[in-house]
Design an enzyme around this catalytic site. Structure first.
Site, PDB file in Angstrom:
ATOM      1  CB  THR A   1      -0.929  -0.003   1.234  1.00 47.14           C
ATOM      2  OG1 THR A   1      -1.818  -1.107   1.119  1.00 47.14           O
ATOM      3  CG2 THR A   1      -1.730   1.284   1.346  1.00 47.14           C
TER       4      THR A   1
ATOM      5  CG  ASN B   1      -5.974  -7.835  -5.622  1.00 51.38           C
ATOM      6  OD1 ASN B   1      -6.065  -7.111  -6.608  1.00 51.38           O
ATOM      7  ND2 ASN B   1      -6.669  -7.616  -4.532  1.00 51.38           N
TER       8      ASN B   1
ATOM      9  CD  GLN C   1      -1.923 -11.264  -4.553  1.00 51.38           C
ATOM     10  OE1 GLN C   1      -1.501 -12.410  -4.489  1.00 51.38           O
ATOM     11  NE2 GLN C   1      -2.617 -10.705  -3.574  1.00 51.38           N
TER      12      GLN C   1
ATOM     13  CB  THR D   1      14.081   4.410  13.212  1.00 56.74           C
ATOM     14  OG1 THR D   1      14.440   5.637  13.833  1.00 56.74           O
ATOM     15  CG2 THR D   1      15.101   3.337  13.549  1.00 56.74           C
TER      16      THR D   1
ATOM     17  CB  CYS E   1      -6.465  -5.711   0.266  1.00 56.81           C
ATOM     18  SG  CYS E   1      -5.874  -7.261  -0.369  1.00 56.81           S
TER      19      CYS E   1
HETATM   20  N1  PLP Z   1      -1.616  -4.643  -4.190  1.00 62.87           N
HETATM   21  C1  PLP Z   1      -2.107  -5.868  -4.376  1.00 62.87           C
HETATM   22  C2  PLP Z   1      -2.196  -6.427  -5.760  1.00 62.87           C
HETATM   23  C3  PLP Z   1      -2.551  -6.612  -3.279  1.00 62.87           C
HETATM   24  O1  PLP Z   1      -3.045  -7.835  -3.457  1.00 62.87           O
HETATM   25  C4  PLP Z   1      -2.464  -6.030  -1.983  1.00 62.87           C
HETATM   26  C5  PLP Z   1      -2.983  -6.742  -0.784  1.00 62.87           C
HETATM   27  O2  PLP Z   1      -3.748  -7.621  -0.813  1.00 62.87           O
HETATM   28  C6  PLP Z   1      -1.909  -4.763  -1.848  1.00 62.87           C
HETATM   29  C7  PLP Z   1      -1.501  -4.091  -2.978  1.00 62.87           C
HETATM   30  C8  PLP Z   1      -1.796  -4.085  -0.510  1.00 62.87           C
HETATM   31  O3  PLP Z   1      -0.955  -4.756   0.356  1.00 62.87           O
HETATM   32  P1  PLP Z   1      -0.844  -4.321   1.891  1.00 62.87           P
HETATM   33  O4  PLP Z   1      -2.262  -4.200   2.392  1.00 62.87           O
HETATM   34  O5  PLP Z   1      -0.111  -5.446   2.525  1.00 62.87           O
HETATM   35  O6  PLP Z   1      -0.114  -3.041   1.931  1.00 62.87           O
END
Ligand code: PLP
Length: 378
Positions: free
Chosen positions: A72, A144, A181, A239, A327
């Protein structure tokens, strides 16, 4: 009761080897990597070794790797970082991107790139949408929710043509790809992919959650989002989360090493799932692209079935699956990905995502389908 986890696209259990490598950095080697005494310098060295290792797996230079707290943040740094560096420019994002790409894009002049019914970016349409003020195109490598793999090489060829036409006076035209992914099953060599920026995520590759990195090709201009002590070459102050970085590097190394064998094994599991499902419940529709799909993600529409209810009933029988992306915390909005591939609201409410991983066996798939067919018959 037997528990079968089929939601590896949401989270993966940590690899014991990864955990072992992280442990010293919570305990004996807790020092701040910016401390100048010997013990601090040793931690700095471990951090830089991890950066070199991630860089090597991505075919990059260590200076091109910025560690973040997950995908993210990496996606936000890519989209917001570039757009803040080029005021009045435009960003184009595919309609099936993760929210962590779509949402930051909305703060800027942006357009969404349509996809085919299989979830693949329409390159001809994309080309027409790219105006002289477009500075960034963001297309994820593996979706995803439906597992579709995007034709990045073809997108790069098209972008290279446009870049030539712009010449040295025009704006740059960067390509970012969210590869959260992808690392368990795909080559992530950034030059072969042709990307300028690439996001990865430890939590999907048997590493720690909230670990991640953004590859930023040398020469790409972007602004930091988090200001402070100037860590990570000024791009991400704070940090460093050393244990997490060590975990990400180890997890990526293992994922890339296991990749060829796992890609084959998991693709066979997915195929077994599809074939058995089509025999037992022929009305089921597999979403996405039959030809261009990641091995670990399977989106299925069960016409006439309520997906929330089916998911709960499967859960009661020990089977953990998802109704879509896990997510977007607690959201019950209909999936924008399934909407983008032209599924109507009833089909979206009848869709489940099954995703497979290292611990998934053939027996798990057989058991899952037996349970599923019992529930669907009722
Ligand atoms: N991008 C993709 C394609 C994802 O599948 C995900 C999480 O499922 C993310 C971004 C975001 O990951 P996170 O919530 O671990 O930051």
């Amino acid at each position: 009761m037997k528990q079968i986890y089929l939601d590896y696209a949401a989270a993966t259990p940590i690899d014991p080897m990864v955990l072992k490598k992280m442990e010293p950095f919570f305990k004996r080697q807790f020092y701040n990597p910016s401390a100048v005494y010997l013990a601090g310098r040793a931690v700095r060295q471990a951090l830089e070794d991890a950066r070199a290792s991630v860089a090597q797996n991505l075919g990059a230079r260590p200076a091109e790797i910025t560690f973040t707290a997950g995908a993210t943040e990496a996606n936000n740094l890519a989209v917001q970082g570039i757009m803040r560096a080029f005021p009045d420019s435009e960003v184009l994002v595919s309609a099936v991107e993760h929210e962590s790409v779509l949402e930051p894009a909305k703060f800027f002049r942006h357009r969404q790139i349509p996809v085919s019914r299989q979830g693949i970016v329409d390159i001809a349409k994309l080309e027409k949408m790219i105006s002289p003020r477009a500075v960034l195109v963001s297309v994820g490598l593996v979706n995803n929710e439906i597992g579709t793999v995007q034709p990045l090489r073809d997108i790069v060829k098209m972008l290279n043509r446009l870049r030539k036409l712009r010449g040295s006076q025009g704006l740059p035209l960067y390509l970012h790809s969210d590869a959260a992914q992808a690392p368990n099953y795909f080559d992530l060599h950034t030059a072969r992919l042709g990307v300028d920026l690439l996001s990865i995520n430890g939590g999907k590759i048997y590493g720690p959650k909230q670990s991640g990195a953004l590859y930023i090709r040398g020469g790409v201009r972007l602004r930091p989002l988090i200001l402070g002590g100037g860590q990570e070459n000024g791009l991400r102050s704070g940090t460093e989360n050393v244990a997490s970085v060590i975990g990400l590097a180890a997890a990526l190394d293992i994922a890339q090493e296991k990749r060829p064998a796992e890609a084959k094994r998991v693709a066979q599991l997915r195929q077994l799932f599809i074939e058995t499902l089509q025999r037992t419940f022929p009305q089921a529709v597999v979403n996405g692209s039959p030809k261009h799909s990641a091995p670990h993600i399977l989106s299925v529409t069960f016409p006439g079935i309520d997906n929330e209810r089916l998911m709960m009933e499967l859960d009661e029988r020990g089977l953990q699956v998802a109704t879509g992306s896990a997510c977007n915390a607690g959201s019950d909005e209909p999936s924008h990905v399934l909407a983008a591939i032209s599924l109507g609201a009833p089909a979206i409410r009848s869709s489940l995502r099954f995703s497979f991983g290292r611990q998934t066996s053939q027996n798990d798939i057989k058991y899952a389908l037996k349970t599923l067919s019992q529930l669907l018959k009722n």
